[in-house]
Design an enzyme around this catalytic site. Structure first.
Site, PDB file in Angstrom:
ATOM      1  CE1 TYR A  53     -14.223  61.393   1.974  1.00  0.00           C
ATOM      2  CE2 TYR A  53     -13.522  63.427   3.014  1.00  0.00           C
ATOM      3  CZ  TYR A  53     -14.218  62.247   3.051  1.00  0.00           C
ATOM      4  OH  TYR A  53     -14.934  61.927   4.183  1.00  0.00           O
ATOM      5  CB  SER A 234     -24.304  62.208   5.988  1.00  0.00           C
ATOM      6  OG  SER A 234     -23.432  61.861   4.951  1.00  0.00           O
ATOM      7  CG  LEU A 236     -27.695  69.293   6.162  1.00  0.00           C
ATOM      8  CD1 LEU A 236     -27.387  70.465   5.248  1.00  0.00           C
ATOM      9  CD2 LEU A 236     -28.970  69.553   6.949  1.00  0.00           C
ATOM     10  N   GLY A 237     -27.943  64.393   5.459  1.00  0.00           N
ATOM     11  CA  GLY A 237     -28.330  63.239   4.649  1.00  0.00           C
ATOM     12  C   GLY A 237     -28.160  63.460   3.156  1.00  0.00           C
ATOM     13  CG  PHE A 238     -25.777  61.708   0.726  1.00  0.00           C
ATOM     14  CD1 PHE A 238     -24.613  61.969   1.420  1.00  0.00           C
ATOM     15  CD2 PHE A 238     -25.997  60.420   0.281  1.00  0.00           C
ATOM     16  CE1 PHE A 238     -23.679  60.971   1.673  1.00  0.00           C
ATOM     17  CE2 PHE A 238     -25.074  59.409   0.522  1.00  0.00           C
ATOM     18  CZ  PHE A 238     -23.917  59.677   1.218  1.00  0.00           C
ATOM     19  N   GLY A 239     -27.877  66.108   1.608  1.00  0.00           N
ATOM     20  CA  GLY A 239     -28.687  67.242   1.163  1.00  0.00           C
ATOM     21  C   GLY A 239     -30.183  67.020   1.229  1.00  0.00           C
ATOM     22  CG  LEU A 241     -32.444  65.709   6.759  1.00  0.00           C
ATOM     23  CD1 LEU A 241     -31.561  65.219   7.896  1.00  0.00           C
ATOM     24  CD2 LEU A 241     -33.895  65.819   7.222  1.00  0.00           C
ATOM     25  N   GLY A 243     -34.396  69.803   2.122  1.00  0.00           N
ATOM     26  CA  GLY A 243     -35.734  69.853   1.536  1.00  0.00           C
ATOM     27  C   GLY A 243     -35.743  69.973   0.028  1.00  0.00           C
ATOM     28  CE  LYS A 244     -29.525  69.351  -2.420  1.00  0.00           C
ATOM     29  NZ  LYS A 244     -28.220  69.984  -2.653  1.00  0.00           N
TER      30      LYS A 244
END
Length: 346
Positions: A53, A234, A236-239, A241, A243-244
């Site tokens: 990272y 993940s 939120l699945g790379f964001g 989820l 909704g953005k």
């Protein structure tokens, strides 16, 4: 905050784990420190990082995230209050700048020593193999491709011996897996059963979210029966989820906007399923992000849910998901969508 324990130990960890992979690339040192300050104040005592990272990996930024955590430890004196997890990089084309990667004895020792120095600590609580050395289905690959060349020779006993020696030296306390398959998990577990002087893998860090529940096929039973806890990444699945990205939106600082090749969660089927989950959340007065995270928090095989954020607003919402209770109606709705569109992201 809610707490659980690392399997087969007395180590108490928060059900929410703070992920760190954006620090040093999408987030500055100051922002990383602010995130750690806030998470710690909210009762989060479990941090996860890796020598790789921040990601995407870049030679000039190698291991900067660990350095940011190290300066926070030095500044706050909170090292003994945090359960710290890190990882050794596996072999891949995009990691060749690090060293001769893989899990040889010299490679593991070099990796651990480097992480300890950067993290400004003399021990790591949970040390994980970031992904397997052998060719198998990880990082968005659904199935095991038998046509891929594989020059791996079974060295699992040797890997566990090296990790055992590091445990005995006090440099690491426990060990875990990441991006591992049912075969790999059982192979490590059986080796430690047969040779009881070898350390036992306590955790497995794999993707798990509303868009990817493949862990439930095979690995969830292993997790429960063998007491090897999932640290889902993940969630939120790379964001996605949050909704953005719905409706074709491309938020300027969004991860997928910045790094379009990180698209495993944003395919057509995944976005269609995301819209359905969004509508379900809205109909019950929930944000999609909190519903998605709260769902992961309810899974019996989950030890701690690894959340990440690039803004403080995201971080606060994600941590607060621990206080969200999903009704039976919401859970039924989730299963209905899942059955109609199972695992749209690999």
């Amino acid at each position: 905050m809610k707490y659980t324990r690392l399997p087969n130990t007395s180590i108490r960890v928060s059900k929410i784990c703070l992920g760190t992979m954006t620090w040093g690339r999408q987030n500055s040192e100051e922002e990383g420190h602010e995130q750690m300050d806030y998470a710690f104040e909210q009762g989060v005592n479990f941090f996860d990082t890796a020598e790789l990272y921040p990601v995407p990996a870049k030679k000039e930024l190698y291991a900067v995230t660990e350095e940011i955590i190290g300066t926070w430890f030095k500044k706050t004196g909170n090292r003994d209050k945090i359960v710290l997890a890190s990882k050794i990089t596996g072999p891949a084309d995009f990691t060749k700048f690090i060293r001769t990667t893989g899990f040889s004895k010299d490679s593991i020792i070099t990796a651990v020593e480097g992480s300890l120095k950067r993290l400004q600590t003399d021990y790591i609580d949970l040390y994980q193999l970031h992904w397997p050395e052998r060719n198998t289905n990880y990082f968005g690959q659904r199935g095991y491709n038998t046509s891929m060349p594989d020059f791996w020779e079974d060295n699992i006993h040797q890997v566990l011996e090296t990790l055992r020696d590091l445990v005995q030296e006090g440099k690491i306390r426990h060990v875990g897996l990441s991006n591992e398959t049912p075969w790999g998990a059982m192979r490590f577990l059986e080796e430690a059963k047969v040779h009881q002087n070898l350390p036992r893998m306590l955790t497995i860090q794999n993707p798990y979210s509303l868009l990817n529940r493949l862990f439930e096929v095979g690995l969830s039973e292993i997790s429960i029966r063998e007491k090897i806890g999932l640290l889902p990444y993940s969630p939120l699945g790379f964001g996605v989820l949050s909704g953005k990205y719905l409706g074709g939106q491309k938020p300027r600082k969004g991860r997928i906007t910045l790094f379009p090749n990180y698209n495993r969660y944003s395919g057509e089927n995944a976005m269609a399923a995301t819209q359905k989950y969004f509508d379900l959340a809205q109909s019950h007065g929930l944000s999609l992000a909190q519903m998605a995270l709260a769902f992961v928090n309810t899974r019996t095989f989950v030890t701690s849910n690894i959340i990440g954020a690039t803004t403080m607003e995201q971080l606060k919402e994600n941590i607060d998901s621990i206080n969200v209770e999903l009704s039976g109606e919401v859970l039924e709705g989730i299963e209905s969508i899942h059955n109609a569109t199972p695992n749209p992201a690999p």
